[in-house]
Write a protein that holds these residues in place. Structure first.
Motif, mmCIF file in Angstrom:
data_model
loop_
_atom_site.group_PDB
_atom_site.id
_atom_site.type_symbol
_atom_site.label_atom_id
_atom_site.label_comp_id
_atom_site.label_asym_id
_atom_site.label_seq_id
_atom_site.Cartn_x
_atom_site.Cartn_y
_atom_site.Cartn_z
ATOM 1 N N LEU A 39 0.677 -1.052 -0.143
ATOM 2 C CA LEU A 39 -0.043 -0.099 0.040
ATOM 3 C C LEU A 39 1.042 1.174 -0.047
ATOM 4 O O LEU A 39 1.968 1.216 0.743
ATOM 5 C CB LEU A 39 -0.926 0.022 1.298
ATOM 6 N N LEU A 40 0.439 2.335 -0.563
ATOM 7 C CA LEU A 40 1.001 3.532 -0.398
ATOM 8 C C LEU A 40 0.783 3.951 1.176
ATOM 9 O O LEU A 40 0.094 3.561 1.863
ATOM 10 C CB LEU A 40 0.155 4.696 -1.230
ATOM 11 N N SER A 41 1.572 5.133 1.393
ATOM 12 C CA SER A 41 1.440 5.458 2.975
ATOM 13 C C SER A 41 0.203 6.418 2.905
ATOM 14 O O SER A 41 -0.218 6.296 4.169
ATOM 15 C CB SER A 41 2.762 6.157 3.155
ATOM 16 N N ARG A 42 -0.178 7.020 2.076
ATOM 17 C CA ARG A 42 -1.465 8.009 2.123
ATOM 18 C C ARG A 42 -2.124 7.916 0.616
ATOM 19 O O ARG A 42 -1.458 7.719 -0.346
ATOM 20 C CB ARG A 42 -1.263 9.056 2.810
ATOM 21 N N CYS A 43 -3.305 8.278 0.582
ATOM 22 C CA CYS A 43 -3.948 8.502 -0.521
ATOM 23 C C CYS A 43 -3.612 9.891 -1.279
ATOM 24 O O CYS A 43 -3.287 10.889 -0.568
ATOM 25 C CB CYS A 43 -5.596 8.816 -0.361
ATOM 26 N N PRO A 44 -3.038 9.920 -2.428
ATOM 27 C CA PRO A 44 -2.506 10.898 -3.007
ATOM 28 C C PRO A 44 -3.625 11.951 -3.496
ATOM 29 O O PRO A 44 -3.311 13.240 -3.867
ATOM 30 C CB PRO A 44 -2.017 10.532 -4.580
ATOM 31 N N SER A 45 -4.842 11.837 -3.389
ATOM 32 C CA SER A 45 -5.979 12.735 -3.823
ATOM 33 C C SER A 45 -6.498 13.194 -2.390
ATOM 34 O O SER A 45 -6.464 14.550 -2.518
ATOM 35 C CB SER A 45 -7.121 11.872 -4.505
ATOM 36 N N CYS A 46 -6.810 12.545 -1.746
ATOM 37 C CA CYS A 46 -7.636 13.269 -0.203
ATOM 38 C C CYS A 46 -6.581 13.083 1.012
ATOM 39 O O CYS A 46 -7.049 13.828 1.774
ATOM 40 C CB CYS A 46 -8.980 12.522 0.039
ATOM 41 N N GLY A 47 -5.398 12.385 0.897
ATOM 42 C CA GLY A 47 -4.546 12.320 2.039
ATOM 43 C C GLY A 47 -4.953 11.515 3.096
ATOM 44 O O GLY A 47 -4.372 11.633 4.105
ATOM 45 N N ASP A 49 -4.428 8.662 5.618
ATOM 46 C CA ASP A 49 -3.244 8.066 5.978
ATOM 47 C C ASP A 49 -3.995 6.675 6.001
ATOM 48 O O ASP A 49 -4.800 6.280 6.854
ATOM 49 C CB ASP A 49 -3.028 8.576 7.323
ATOM 50 N N TYR A 50 -2.901 5.703 5.467
ATOM 51 C CA TYR A 50 -3.432 4.409 5.412
ATOM 52 C C TYR A 50 -2.671 3.566 6.586
ATOM 53 O O TYR A 50 -2.593 2.265 6.692
ATOM 54 C CB TYR A 50 -3.133 3.802 3.921
ATOM 55 N N ASP A 51 -2.218 4.120 7.658
ATOM 56 C CA ASP A 51 -1.807 3.484 8.746
ATOM 57 C C ASP A 51 -3.009 2.587 9.806
ATOM 58 O O ASP A 51 -2.413 1.699 10.349
ATOM 59 C CB ASP A 51 -1.246 4.493 9.773
ATOM 60 N N PHE A 52 -4.037 2.967 9.443
ATOM 61 C CA PHE A 52 -5.023 2.062 10.303
ATOM 62 C C PHE A 52 -5.261 0.777 9.451
ATOM 63 O O PHE A 52 -5.742 -0.154 10.070
ATOM 64 C CB PHE A 52 -6.365 2.830 9.965
ATOM 65 N N VAL A 53 -4.536 0.524 8.284
ATOM 66 C CA VAL A 53 -4.818 -0.713 7.699
ATOM 67 C C VAL A 53 -4.010 -1.913 8.207
ATOM 68 O O VAL A 53 -2.972 -1.559 8.551
ATOM 69 C CB VAL A 53 -4.500 -0.579 5.966
ATOM 70 N N ASP A 54 -4.774 -2.974 8.547
ATOM 71 C CA ASP A 54 -4.076 -4.160 8.959
ATOM 72 C C ASP A 54 -5.014 -5.410 8.533
ATOM 73 O O ASP A 54 -5.722 -5.866 9.098
ATOM 74 C CB ASP A 54 -4.026 -4.261 10.585
ATOM 75 N N VAL A 113 -9.497 -3.475 3.296
ATOM 76 C CA VAL A 113 -9.080 -1.932 3.404
ATOM 77 C C VAL A 113 -10.293 -1.102 3.276
ATOM 78 O O VAL A 113 -10.523 -0.813 4.443
ATOM 79 C CB VAL A 113 -8.145 -1.642 2.570
ATOM 80 N N ALA A 114 -11.022 -1.362 2.440
ATOM 81 C CA ALA A 114 -12.359 -0.519 2.224
ATOM 82 C C ALA A 114 -13.230 -0.984 3.459
ATOM 83 O O ALA A 114 -13.865 -0.143 3.954
ATOM 84 C CB ALA A 114 -13.019 -0.911 1.013
ATOM 85 N N LEU A 115 -13.491 -2.319 3.919
ATOM 86 C CA LEU A 115 -14.272 -2.665 4.868
ATOM 87 C C LEU A 115 -13.809 -2.262 6.057
ATOM 88 O O LEU A 115 -14.506 -1.648 7.242
ATOM 89 C CB LEU A 115 -14.702 -4.208 5.007
ATOM 90 N N GLN A 116 -12.399 -2.191 6.378
ATOM 91 C CA GLN A 116 -11.978 -1.465 7.514
ATOM 92 C C GLN A 116 -12.135 -0.152 7.718
ATOM 93 O O GLN A 116 -12.625 0.124 8.842
ATOM 94 C CB GLN A 116 -10.333 -1.785 7.809
ATOM 95 N N GLY A 122 -10.118 -1.013 13.935
ATOM 96 C CA GLY A 122 -8.745 -0.896 14.433
ATOM 97 C C GLY A 122 -8.430 -1.518 15.542
ATOM 98 O O GLY A 122 -9.041 -2.638 16.037
ATOM 99 N N GLU A 123 -7.002 -1.305 16.258
ATOM 100 C CA GLU A 123 -6.748 -2.060 17.230
ATOM 101 C C GLU A 123 -7.514 -1.810 18.474
ATOM 102 O O GLU A 123 -8.267 -0.750 18.384
ATOM 103 C CB GLU A 123 -5.315 -1.696 17.596
ATOM 104 N N ALA A 124 -7.574 -2.690 19.263
ATOM 105 C CA ALA A 124 -8.518 -2.572 20.518
ATOM 106 C C ALA A 124 -7.708 -1.459 21.325
ATOM 107 O O ALA A 124 -6.497 -1.206 21.539
ATOM 108 C CB ALA A 124 -8.601 -3.829 21.511
ATOM 109 N N ARG A 125 -8.568 -0.588 21.849
ATOM 110 C CA ARG A 125 -7.940 0.530 22.819
ATOM 111 C C ARG A 125 -9.026 0.494 24.133
ATOM 112 O O ARG A 125 -10.150 0.630 24.043
ATOM 113 C CB ARG A 125 -8.166 1.969 21.970
ATOM 114 N N PHE A 126 -8.249 0.532 25.124
ATOM 115 C CA PHE A 126 -8.764 0.645 26.288
ATOM 116 C C PHE A 126 -8.660 2.060 27.004
ATOM 117 O O PHE A 126 -7.705 2.658 26.848
ATOM 118 C CB PHE A 126 -8.010 -0.277 27.374
#
Length: 129
Positions: A39-47, A49-54, A113-116, A122-126
């Motif tokens: 994956l790219l690091s971010r979308c070149p069109s809207c920006g 950030d693809y860091d949420f992708v796992d 990725v689209a469904l995420q 995302g990761e569980a957050r407490f």
């Protein structure tokens, strides 16, 4: 680089997956190149950030299940209906399987990725108490 504001309606996950586009704007590309699964690091069109992708092993597992049915079904039809020799199986499925796998893995990964993004997975957050 001009960043567009977040659109009011995101494309459907199916449309984003089939076109391998950004799940937020539907315009920016998702993968680094046409033959890459990176994956790219971010979308070149809207920006976005693809860091949420796992996606983990999800695309590979779904790909194995789908390809298993297609390839095994095709091999059984070729063998029992047409009686092809063993070397035809090696040539036919040895070429077809990797090509189908590459194309299928791109769509499956883009779909996950689209469904995420759609379900804000995302990761569980407490919370701190």
């Amino acid at each position: 680089m001009t960043m567009e504001p977040e659109p009011t309606t995101a494309p459907s996950p199916a449309a984003a997956a089939l076109l391998c586009r950004c799940p937020r704007c539907g315009k920016g590309k998702l993968f680094a190149s046409i033959v890459s699964l990176g994956l790219l690091s971010r979308c070149p069109s809207c920006g976005l950030d693809y860091d949420f992708v796992d996606t983990g092993d999800g695309p590979a597992v779904f790909g194995i299940l789908i390809l298993g049915v297609v390839v095994l079904g095709g091999a059984m039809i070729a063998e029992f209906k047409f009686g092809v020799p063993w070397w035809v199986h090696i040539v036919l499925w040895g070429v077809t399987t990797p090509l189908l796998a590459l194309g299928l893995l791109r769509w499956l990964k883009a779909g996950l990725v689209a469904l995420q993004y759609k379900h804000k997975a995302g990761e569980a957050r407490f919370e701190d108490r």
